[in-house]
Design a protein around this motif. Sequence first.
Motif, mmCIF file in Angstrom:
data_model
loop_
_atom_site.group_PDB
_atom_site.id
_atom_site.type_symbol
_atom_site.label_atom_id
_atom_site.label_comp_id
_atom_site.label_asym_id
_atom_site.label_seq_id
_atom_site.Cartn_x
_atom_site.Cartn_y
_atom_site.Cartn_z
ATOM 1 N N THR A 112 0.801 -1.231 0.000
ATOM 2 C CA THR A 112 0.000 0.000 0.000
ATOM 3 C C THR A 112 0.830 1.275 0.000
ATOM 4 O O THR A 112 0.279 2.363 -0.169
ATOM 5 N N SER A 113 2.130 1.160 0.191
ATOM 6 C CA SER A 113 2.980 2.349 0.241
ATOM 7 C C SER A 113 3.036 3.046 -1.114
ATOM 8 O O SER A 113 3.061 2.405 -2.164
ATOM 9 N N HIS A 114 3.095 4.376 -1.095
ATOM 10 C CA HIS A 114 3.276 5.158 -2.309
ATOM 11 C C HIS A 114 4.713 5.661 -2.428
ATOM 12 O O HIS A 114 4.975 6.648 -3.129
ATOM 13 N N GLU A 196 2.989 9.959 -8.175
ATOM 14 C CA GLU A 196 1.790 9.601 -8.939
ATOM 15 C C GLU A 196 1.909 8.187 -9.514
ATOM 16 O O GLU A 196 0.969 7.397 -9.466
ATOM 17 N N GLU A 197 3.085 7.870 -10.053
ATOM 18 C CA GLU A 197 3.290 6.542 -10.620
ATOM 19 C C GLU A 197 3.309 5.468 -9.530
ATOM 20 O O GLU A 197 2.782 4.365 -9.716
ATOM 21 N N ALA A 198 3.921 5.768 -8.385
ATOM 22 C CA ALA A 198 3.961 4.796 -7.298
ATOM 23 C C ALA A 198 2.555 4.489 -6.784
ATOM 24 O O ALA A 198 2.249 3.346 -6.422
ATOM 25 N N ALA A 199 1.686 5.491 -6.767
ATOM 26 C CA ALA A 199 0.294 5.257 -6.381
ATOM 27 C C ALA A 199 -0.374 4.322 -7.379
ATOM 28 O O ALA A 199 -1.166 3.447 -6.993
ATOM 29 N N TRP A 200 -0.055 4.487 -8.680
ATOM 30 C CA TRP A 200 -0.586 3.569 -9.698
ATOM 31 C C TRP A 200 -0.105 2.150 -9.419
ATOM 32 O O TRP A 200 -0.892 1.197 -9.471
ATOM 33 N N LEU A 295 16.774 7.953 -9.027
ATOM 34 C CA LEU A 295 16.421 6.542 -8.887
ATOM 35 C C LEU A 295 14.944 6.378 -8.567
ATOM 36 O O LEU A 295 14.267 5.506 -9.131
ATOM 37 N N ALA A 296 14.420 7.211 -7.676
ATOM 38 C CA ALA A 296 12.989 7.139 -7.341
ATOM 39 C C ALA A 296 12.146 7.391 -8.577
ATOM 40 O O ALA A 296 11.157 6.683 -8.832
ATOM 41 N N ALA A 301 8.599 5.610 -12.819
ATOM 42 C CA ALA A 301 8.129 5.897 -14.174
ATOM 43 C C ALA A 301 8.409 4.757 -15.141
ATOM 44 O O ALA A 301 7.631 4.530 -16.072
ATOM 45 N N LEU A 302 9.519 4.018 -14.930
ATOM 46 C CA LEU A 302 9.897 2.940 -15.845
ATOM 47 C C LEU A 302 9.798 1.558 -15.210
ATOM 48 O O LEU A 302 10.159 0.561 -15.838
ATOM 49 N N LYS A 303 9.320 1.498 -13.975
ATOM 50 C CA LYS A 303 9.142 0.219 -13.266
ATOM 51 C C LYS A 303 10.431 -0.605 -13.218
ATOM 52 O O LYS A 303 10.433 -1.823 -13.436
ATOM 53 N N LEU A 304 11.547 0.071 -12.932
ATOM 54 C CA LEU A 304 12.807 -0.661 -12.785
ATOM 55 C C LEU A 304 12.683 -1.691 -11.670
ATOM 56 O O LEU A 304 12.108 -1.428 -10.615
ATOM 57 N N SER A 305 13.253 -2.868 -11.894
ATOM 58 C CA SER A 305 13.264 -3.897 -10.858
ATOM 59 C C SER A 305 14.330 -3.562 -9.820
ATOM 60 O O SER A 305 15.214 -2.726 -10.042
ATOM 61 N N GLY A 306 14.248 -4.232 -8.676
ATOM 62 C CA GLY A 306 15.256 -4.056 -7.648
ATOM 63 C C GLY A 306 16.635 -4.470 -8.156
ATOM 64 O O GLY A 306 16.765 -5.397 -8.953
#
Length: 427
Positions: A112-114, A196-200, A295-296, A301-306
């Motif tokens: 649930t974290s943004h 905004e993207e993290a909320a998505w 990095l954030a 925005a690009l959904k980089l993996s860990g």
Amino acid sequence: MSTVSLHRGSDTAAPTTPPLSLGLKLLRIGSDIADEIVPASPEARFETIATILQADGGREALRACAVHESEYLGSWLYSKSAGHHYLIFDFLEHEENQAKYGARHLYFDILTSHNPLIPYDYRAIAANLWLSAARTQAPSDAELHQLAAAANCDLAPRRRSWLDKISVVTDGIDHLFVAHYELPDLLKLMSDVAGEEAAWHSNAMLTRVAARFGVAAERPHPYASADDAFYNDDVGTLIAEDVGAQLIEPLDYMAFWDRVYEVDAGATTLAELLRIILLRPEFSLPDQQIRPALLAFLRAALKLSGRAIIGLGAGAFHVEHGSRANPSLFYMARGAILGKGCKIDTVGGTVLLQESFLGGGFVPLLIHTHKHLNNKSAGADERKSILPCIFVARRRARLPMHVAGMIETADFLSEPCPHAGIEAYPV
């Protein structure tokens, strides 16, 4: 000629046991440094973590690390692990740790974290672990409420209209937009977009969890209706097999380069922001304020993996061709590296599977995913006649540092690339 190993134990002055006197600060040490001072075996690492967490505030520190608070930017607790891809998840899944550290609640906090620093794949793995735990231990009313609320979220991306695209100001070849921001204003803009993207990300995962838990009906993928997207089913299968997270679908990595964000100066798009960032020299510095913000933004925005890394002076960018800004795949897997100085044009699509490594050493290299076709017309017209394709770097593939200039991906649609594991796919 002698060689020097940089692994733990090569330096006789290095400690042979972790410096536990650092206390909870030891959790913040980066994985590259931790490899020199923390035992390598999973069992020993779990023991080290448990010892550190015995200090006052240990449980709170573990939660801060789990949800990627900024002081844990490169923590060794995110390092590679056999069970759930991240050491911290394998630690929490040990039977004696699940109740002790409230693992199920931590998973829901991640879900649930943004916070835009949370990688997309990491969030999906936490969501799946929460689902597993919730099937044996009933979720709270608050958790069920959040699941139900997410089911009503609008997940469709807002894209720039065709009318706005043809109305854009140009200099005859490049689209012109508000590109000059004072650095604090630009960092705030990046932070707003990342949030905004993290909320998505969170709402998309909550929607899928709600459907699997029976709280809401399954919804069609919000990107499925993009009939202008560049895609390839075989590449989608590669992504699904590589990411190893049940709640992720390959379409999740469809990047909408014309996605609109409202800003004080009007409206901007993902493509425009990426160009600004790539061309601003500040973002090539190893600065303590700028790099975490970058990095954030890129993770969101690009959904980089860990553990995916875009090095200094490296980056991804998209340039419109006329009014066209087709959505295309962008996937950087865990441990994938875009080395220093390497740049990728993202028009056709970019897929870097786990632990692939492209370029480095500030050697100039452009990976081109759309070939300009020579139709014997004026140069500016030729620029708009393109053959898009998807660049794929297979797991552990390498483009060594001596490769410089340009990789024309479309050339490898008909013949193999001389570098093993580098492939091109049609769209």
